[in-house]
Motif scaffolding. Sequence first.
Motif, PDB file in Angstrom:
ATOM      1  N   ALA A  27     -41.431 117.970  73.442  1.00 17.25           N
ATOM      2  CA  ALA A  27     -40.092 118.269  72.918  1.00 17.25           C
ATOM      3  C   ALA A  27     -39.062 118.329  74.044  1.00 17.25           C
ATOM      4  O   ALA A  27     -37.934 117.861  73.884  1.00 17.25           O
ATOM      5  N   ALA A  28     -39.447 118.902  75.188  1.00 18.62           N
ATOM      6  CA  ALA A  28     -38.512 119.009  76.311  1.00 18.62           C
ATOM      7  C   ALA A  28     -38.090 117.638  76.804  1.00 18.62           C
ATOM      8  O   ALA A  28     -36.921 117.429  77.147  1.00 18.62           O
ATOM      9  N   LYS A  29     -39.016 116.696  76.850  1.00 17.82           N
ATOM     10  CA  LYS A  29     -38.664 115.357  77.315  1.00 17.82           C
ATOM     11  C   LYS A  29     -37.723 114.672  76.331  1.00 17.82           C
ATOM     12  O   LYS A  29     -36.769 114.013  76.736  1.00 17.82           O
ATOM     13  N   LYS A  30     -37.983 114.836  75.049  1.00 15.99           N
ATOM     14  CA  LYS A  30     -37.101 114.233  74.049  1.00 15.99           C
ATOM     15  C   LYS A  30     -35.701 114.837  74.127  1.00 15.99           C
ATOM     16  O   LYS A  30     -34.700 114.123  74.063  1.00 15.99           O
ATOM     17  N   ILE A  31     -35.619 116.150  74.304  1.00 20.08           N
ATOM     18  CA  ILE A  31     -34.326 116.815  74.409  1.00 20.08           C
ATOM     19  C   ILE A  31     -33.615 116.400  75.697  1.00 20.08           C
ATOM     20  O   ILE A  31     -32.409 116.163  75.701  1.00 20.08           O
ATOM     21  N   ALA A  32     -34.363 116.280  76.794  1.00 14.84           N
ATOM     22  CA  ALA A  32     -33.769 115.865  78.060  1.00 14.84           C
ATOM     23  C   ALA A  32     -33.194 114.451  77.956  1.00 14.84           C
ATOM     24  O   ALA A  32     -32.117 114.167  78.505  1.00 14.84           O
ATOM     25  N   LYS A  33     -33.889 113.565  77.263  1.00 19.83           N
ATOM     26  CA  LYS A  33     -33.377 112.208  77.071  1.00 19.83           C
ATOM     27  C   LYS A  33     -32.091 112.224  76.250  1.00 19.83           C
ATOM     28  O   LYS A  33     -31.133 111.517  76.572  1.00 19.83           O
ATOM     29  N   VAL A  37     -28.344 111.030  77.536  1.00 15.91           N
ATOM     30  CA  VAL A  37     -27.545 110.029  76.833  1.00 15.91           C
ATOM     31  C   VAL A  37     -26.172 110.597  76.490  1.00 15.91           C
ATOM     32  O   VAL A  37     -25.140 109.930  76.687  1.00 15.91           O
ATOM     33  N   LEU A  38     -26.119 111.834  76.012  1.00 18.65           N
ATOM     34  CA  LEU A  38     -24.832 112.439  75.664  1.00 18.65           C
ATOM     35  C   LEU A  38     -23.929 112.603  76.881  1.00 18.65           C
ATOM     36  O   LEU A  38     -22.733 112.327  76.810  1.00 18.65           O
ATOM     37  N   VAL A  39     -24.492 113.030  77.998  1.00 18.98           N
ATOM     38  CA  VAL A  39     -23.702 113.182  79.223  1.00 18.98           C
ATOM     39  C   VAL A  39     -23.219 111.820  79.709  1.00 18.98           C
ATOM     40  O   VAL A  39     -22.064 111.664  80.121  1.00 18.98           O
ATOM     41  N   GLY A  40     -24.071 110.811  79.641  1.00 20.33           N
ATOM     42  CA  GLY A  40     -23.672 109.461  80.038  1.00 20.33           C
ATOM     43  C   GLY A  40     -22.558 108.910  79.175  1.00 20.33           C
ATOM     44  O   GLY A  40     -21.596 108.318  79.687  1.00 20.33           O
ATOM     45  N   VAL A  41     -22.653 109.113  77.874  1.00 16.43           N
ATOM     46  CA  VAL A  41     -21.610 108.644  76.961  1.00 16.43           C
ATOM     47  C   VAL A  41     -20.307 109.393  77.233  1.00 16.43           C
ATOM     48  O   VAL A  41     -19.218 108.788  77.245  1.00 16.43           O
ATOM     49  N   GLU A  42     -20.410 110.690  77.489  1.00 16.34           N
ATOM     50  CA  GLU A  42     -19.216 111.483  77.777  1.00 16.34           C
ATOM     51  C   GLU A  42     -18.527 111.010  79.067  1.00 16.34           C
ATOM     52  O   GLU A  42     -17.311 110.846  79.103  1.00 16.34           O
ATOM     53  N   LEU A  43     -19.303 110.764  80.106  1.00 16.94           N
ATOM     54  CA  LEU A  43     -18.720 110.284  81.356  1.00 16.94           C
ATOM     55  C   LEU A  43     -18.119 108.896  81.192  1.00 16.94           C
ATOM     56  O   LEU A  43     -17.061 108.596  81.764  1.00 16.94           O
ATOM     57  N   ALA A  44     -18.779 108.039  80.427  1.00 17.32           N
ATOM     58  CA  ALA A  44     -18.230 106.705  80.166  1.00 17.32           C
ATOM     59  C   ALA A  44     -16.930 106.808  79.369  1.00 17.32           C
ATOM     60  O   ALA A  44     -15.966 106.069  79.640  1.00 17.32           O
ATOM     61  N   LEU A  45     -16.882 107.734  78.422  1.00 18.23           N
ATOM     62  CA  LEU A  45     -15.660 107.943  77.641  1.00 18.23           C
ATOM     63  C   LEU A  45     -14.540 108.469  78.531  1.00 18.23           C
ATOM     64  O   LEU A  45     -13.392 108.016  78.427  1.00 18.23           O
ATOM     65  N   PHE A  46     -14.856 109.394  79.422  1.00 17.44           N
ATOM     66  CA  PHE A  46     -13.853 109.894  80.369  1.00 17.44           C
ATOM     67  C   PHE A  46     -13.318 108.749  81.228  1.00 17.44           C
ATOM     68  O   PHE A  46     -12.106 108.643  81.445  1.00 17.44           O
ATOM     69  N   ALA A  47     -14.189 107.910  81.745  1.00 14.86           N
ATOM     70  CA  ALA A  47     -13.764 106.796  82.591  1.00 14.86           C
ATOM     71  C   ALA A  47     -12.894 105.820  81.805  1.00 14.86           C
ATOM     72  O   ALA A  47     -11.893 105.308  82.323  1.00 14.86           O
TER      73      ALA A  47
END
Length: 106
Positions: A27-33, A37-47
């Motif tokens: 479960a931890a690995k699935k949550i970490a993934k 993804v959410l942090v990556g999408v957020e940073l891409a949206l900020f950029a």
Amino acid sequence: MALSIDPGQLGLQLGSGAVIGALTGFAAKKIAKLVAVLVGVELALFAFLESRGILVVKWDRLTAGLVSAGQDAASSTPPSWAMSILSTLSVSAGFTGGFLLGFRKG
């Protein structure tokens, strides 16, 4: 001081710790993934928003907070848990092994 160790009870604790650890690791690995993804999408949206002139991101301030949080975590000293670790060593060992297996398979 003589220690009486029951192999059946020790095996039960080790096995149950391994099963719980495997489920937690998976479960931890699935949550970490998902978080990655959410942090990556957020940073891409900020950029993207910054490139359009809609948003101004102070990247140096954003990363400075992460660096100082890492330094704070490295400098803190954990409390002494020696007796509690010794009393739960069999469950902890099973949990750790199971967690690593579940995290790898997840």
